[in-house]
Design a protein around this motif. Sequence first.
Motif, mmCIF file in Angstrom:
data_model
loop_
_atom_site.group_PDB
_atom_site.id
_atom_site.type_symbol
_atom_site.label_atom_id
_atom_site.label_comp_id
_atom_site.label_asym_id
_atom_site.label_seq_id
_atom_site.Cartn_x
_atom_site.Cartn_y
_atom_site.Cartn_z
ATOM 1 N N ALA A 1 0.832 -1.203 0.000
ATOM 2 C CA ALA A 1 0.000 0.000 0.000
ATOM 3 C C ALA A 1 0.868 1.255 0.000
ATOM 4 O O ALA A 1 0.565 2.240 -0.699
ATOM 5 C CB ALA A 1 -0.929 -0.011 1.209
ATOM 6 N N GLN A 2 1.948 1.243 0.776
ATOM 7 C CA GLN A 2 2.850 2.385 0.797
ATOM 8 C C GLN A 2 3.502 2.585 -0.573
ATOM 9 O O GLN A 2 3.616 3.718 -1.057
ATOM 10 C CB GLN A 2 3.939 2.185 1.857
ATOM 11 C CG GLN A 2 4.982 3.303 1.879
ATOM 12 C CD GLN A 2 6.055 3.098 2.943
ATOM 13 O OE1 GLN A 2 5.827 2.399 3.928
ATOM 14 N NE2 GLN A 2 7.213 3.698 2.745
ATOM 15 N N THR B 1 2.492 6.572 -6.954
ATOM 16 C CA THR B 1 1.449 7.266 -7.720
ATOM 17 C C THR B 1 1.335 8.731 -7.332
ATOM 18 O O THR B 1 0.738 9.523 -8.064
ATOM 19 C CB THR B 1 0.092 6.573 -7.551
ATOM 20 O OG1 THR B 1 -0.253 6.510 -6.161
ATOM 21 C CG2 THR B 1 0.138 5.165 -8.129
ATOM 22 N N ALA B 2 1.907 9.119 -6.184
ATOM 23 C CA ALA B 2 1.883 10.528 -5.778
ATOM 24 C C ALA B 2 2.940 11.362 -6.492
ATOM 25 O O ALA B 2 2.852 12.595 -6.500
ATOM 26 C CB ALA B 2 2.084 10.639 -4.268
ATOM 27 N N GLY C 1 0.973 2.039 -11.749
ATOM 28 C CA GLY C 1 0.406 1.569 -10.489
ATOM 29 C C GLY C 1 0.574 0.076 -10.345
ATOM 30 O O GLY C 1 1.427 -0.544 -10.991
ATOM 31 N N ASP D 1 0.995 4.197 -2.869
ATOM 32 C CA ASP D 1 0.746 5.591 -2.491
ATOM 33 C C ASP D 1 1.907 6.499 -2.893
ATOM 34 O O ASP D 1 1.704 7.577 -3.466
ATOM 35 C CB ASP D 1 0.511 5.692 -0.981
ATOM 36 C CG ASP D 1 -0.825 5.116 -0.549
ATOM 37 O OD1 ASP D 1 -1.683 4.880 -1.420
ATOM 38 O OD2 ASP D 1 -1.006 4.894 0.674
ATOM 39 N N VAL D 2 3.131 6.060 -2.581
ATOM 40 C CA VAL D 2 4.297 6.911 -2.839
ATOM 41 C C VAL D 2 4.547 7.060 -4.332
ATOM 42 O O VAL D 2 4.790 8.168 -4.838
ATOM 43 C CB VAL D 2 5.542 6.337 -2.125
ATOM 44 C CG1 VAL D 2 6.805 7.078 -2.565
ATOM 45 C CG2 VAL D 2 5.383 6.439 -0.612
#
Length: 241
Positions: A193-194, A200-201, A208, A197-198
């Motif tokens: 999950a991290q 795709t940010a 993804g 998140d990182v």
Amino acid sequence: MRPDVFTHRASRPHEPLRTFHPRRAPLGRDRTDALERLFDRWGFSVDDDRVPPPRTPDGLLDTAALFGRTAPLVVEIGSGMGDATAAMAAADPDRDWLAVEAHLPGVAALLLLVERAGLTNVRVAHGDALRLLRTAVAPGSLDAVHAFFPDPWPKARHHKRRLVQPAHVALLRDRLRVGGTLHVATDWADYAAQMVDVLTADPDLAGGAVERPAHRPVTRFEQRGLDLGHEVTDVVVRRVR
């Protein structure tokens, strides 16, 4: 090259914390022999100036001298025992593969695989991949970066040591050419999950979570996790600008 010359330099105060566990393991006769016979030919040390890589006049890694040709370059961060790296390099001979591994048994194991398979497009670096990328790899010079099953650092107080975090991702992205790919994988759900998140940010990356690409083989380490019911997540992103 004798195994006892290999060293890990301590992190300097201005450098990020290590993203891997420094650990020692016995080499055994075959791997000791591999280091003595093959490391000077196909390897170099990130941390020990006694076994340096070839460098350009401006101090960067001279990949043309290292591989004997100019070709797209893939960097494998934490190649483990090298089975995935060797398989992918054998299937993709038009690219060069630089495996960076902190633990000597993995370095030696990959050298043996390279020798046995007759691979000409693999080189092996011993040491900290992030240090190598920061100090010796030119921006925009890599075709791909892979980091398969990096140390998950499961305790919350250790999450700052994880490889996939914004500062490290910025470094990896900077070293990729536009259009180059960053491919990571883990079997730890919260780390997956991290990673998503990182990655795709980052506005300069696109992509993804994906199904495991066919070109990434299942490693022995991964298979053990699958046998225990672990779910593996692959994340692939591409530098878009």
